[in-house]
Design an enzyme around this catalytic site. Sequence first.
Site: not given
Length: 697
Positions: A67, A109
């Site tokens: 992120a 992910e």
Amino acid sequence: MSDILETSVQLEKVGQILVATVDNPPVNALSHAVRAGLVAAIDALEADAEAQALVLICAGRTFIAGADIREFNRPVLEPRLAVVIDRLDSCSKPIIAAMHGTALGGGLEVALACNHRIALPDTRFGLPEVKLGLLPGAGGITRLPRLVGVPAALTMISEGNPINAEKALQIGLIDEVAKDDLRTDAIGFASRIAATGGAPRRTSDLPAPVVDQPYLDEMRTTLARKFKGLTAPQRAVDLVHMGLTTPFKEAAEKEYAACKDLIASPQSRALRHLFAAERAALKLDGVPEGTAPRPVRKVAVAGPGVMGRGITLCFLNIGTPVVLIGRAQADLDKARHLIGKALADQVTKGRIGQDEADRRLALLTLQTGYDDLDGVDLAIEAVTEDLEIKKDVFVRLDDALHDRAILATNTSFLDIAALAAVVRRPENVCGMHFFNPANVMKLLENVHTAQTAPDVLATITAIGRKLGKMPVMVGRSEGFVANRMLSKRSREAQFLLEDGATPQQVDKVLAGFGFPIGPFALADLAGMDVMAAARRARLARMTPREQACDIVDQLCAAGRLGQKSGAGYYSYGEDRKPRPDPAVEDILSAHRARTNRPQRDIPDQEILERCLLAMVNEAAKILDEGAAARASDIDVIWTSGFGWPRHLGGPMFWADQMGIAQVKAALDRYAGLVGDEYFKPAALIERLAAEGRGLLD
């Protein structure tokens, strides 16, 4: 094609395969532009009747590394990562993740939501969110156990450490290791998958492994011991359990909600603060961007004692030749034996092979003089803490080294400018304060003088990183930052004994706060003779009460030298566990009577606040003097070098959480109790309290 798709995710068609290339330097973080670009790429795949599959690959040195941490404290812009993940998962055509470099956090992910995964042999995979007090929130917890099983998944999620491609292939995280060119191999892989004509294999459709409750209970116990005080590892066990026993869609929603809760938690704020602080510490004031470090091809270490041996090992371990200088051959022979023993211990523990140990030891040269230092680019003195002796060593080194060689001192408290004054090239002089044991401790306090050359500072910072240390630059100051603050905690711990506390009470309070060991158990480990010698070196600069507080000297006189003699503040049996000793209480009672200090019951809160606020107040003085560049550097020093619990952020973060107005009020209170000379609020704290600001603002 949208501007976002053109700039952040480039789309190309190769035969019947679409290739989406993420290009968001430096680490392809999942910024809003990248997330939007990925959704646009999936839309393009679904809309193209000829396209049979999509390869997701990244430009630059890495796959999606996670992120964008800069977005953590901002409103989330759509599409959220969870939306991107859902689109990848629900796509009607196969999507293959082609990975290189690192696939971390949200990047992994994303790959888990793809139907297949291929990677280069040197790729590393991980879910490191736990290291920031967080957990995966976009399917890492719900998908990974279905793909690789509970033990492998829970280890990755709860510990946050990456695995290599060989391990990833073994546990089923990836389907194939690329043999040649990643892009070519991935397109070939996608073509083979598309040729089967079957429905995409979705990780979300895989069956959930059966819950092994005894295993989960065992992991809770193990993680509680390994990560004392941390919340996220325990939540990981709970969420993995939840993900295995809850319908997938509901479990994914609960995973995301748990991640949002953790983002707002004090522990995560503290750990994210340190993440940023450690990077800020590497930015050197007064050093122009792009300043090239000097080459360091060979090192000299003067002093074959404990610190010299440890520093020598640091450089041998990274393959740098070392000349170890001592006064007597016997001292050097002893040093070589002990260095060889340390390397042999690494072999025994399986960390290196015997050939590597032999190679490292062969890099060591011993000599009793300062001749034959040709080729030495960095010399570090680690002799006794006596200024005149160190000056003599510096003069000898200065005469022997070439003009661009760096002269560093390992002193823990002496004035580096005084050493720079005796050499011909003061711009080459700096401090490199290693902590004992030097080859183990992570912190490296690098010290500059007003004359130290910028490229010298760049060099010692680069060396610190190469050694695996956390280098923090500090300025001239007695004790620099770490030991100067520690001395204030030690002072208050001693004063608390005078006031009526016991060693075990003080240690229990500070260990309960999160330090790995209390100050008195630590003193017993270091040795009371060492503590007494340090006290003698500072005695003339102490206040009258500090001079009279000679408990350390009394323990030494009684032969209580700590663990080495079987007794110090505590008594020790063969198991080396500390036990309260009535003889120590007798010494303390006699001391209180002699110094006219009546014993009183000391609340635990007073112990904690006096010890910690004494450090915070000294840190404020350090900042005002410019001996530390920024408050966050002090937090890095204490979490890297002195065991301040990382999930509490460091002393500056802790003080800001307490509130500077409350810090000032407590300092005023203890100034009235202990004395103005010890607790009068620093001028910086007075100013910040009046302005309503914090130390980290």
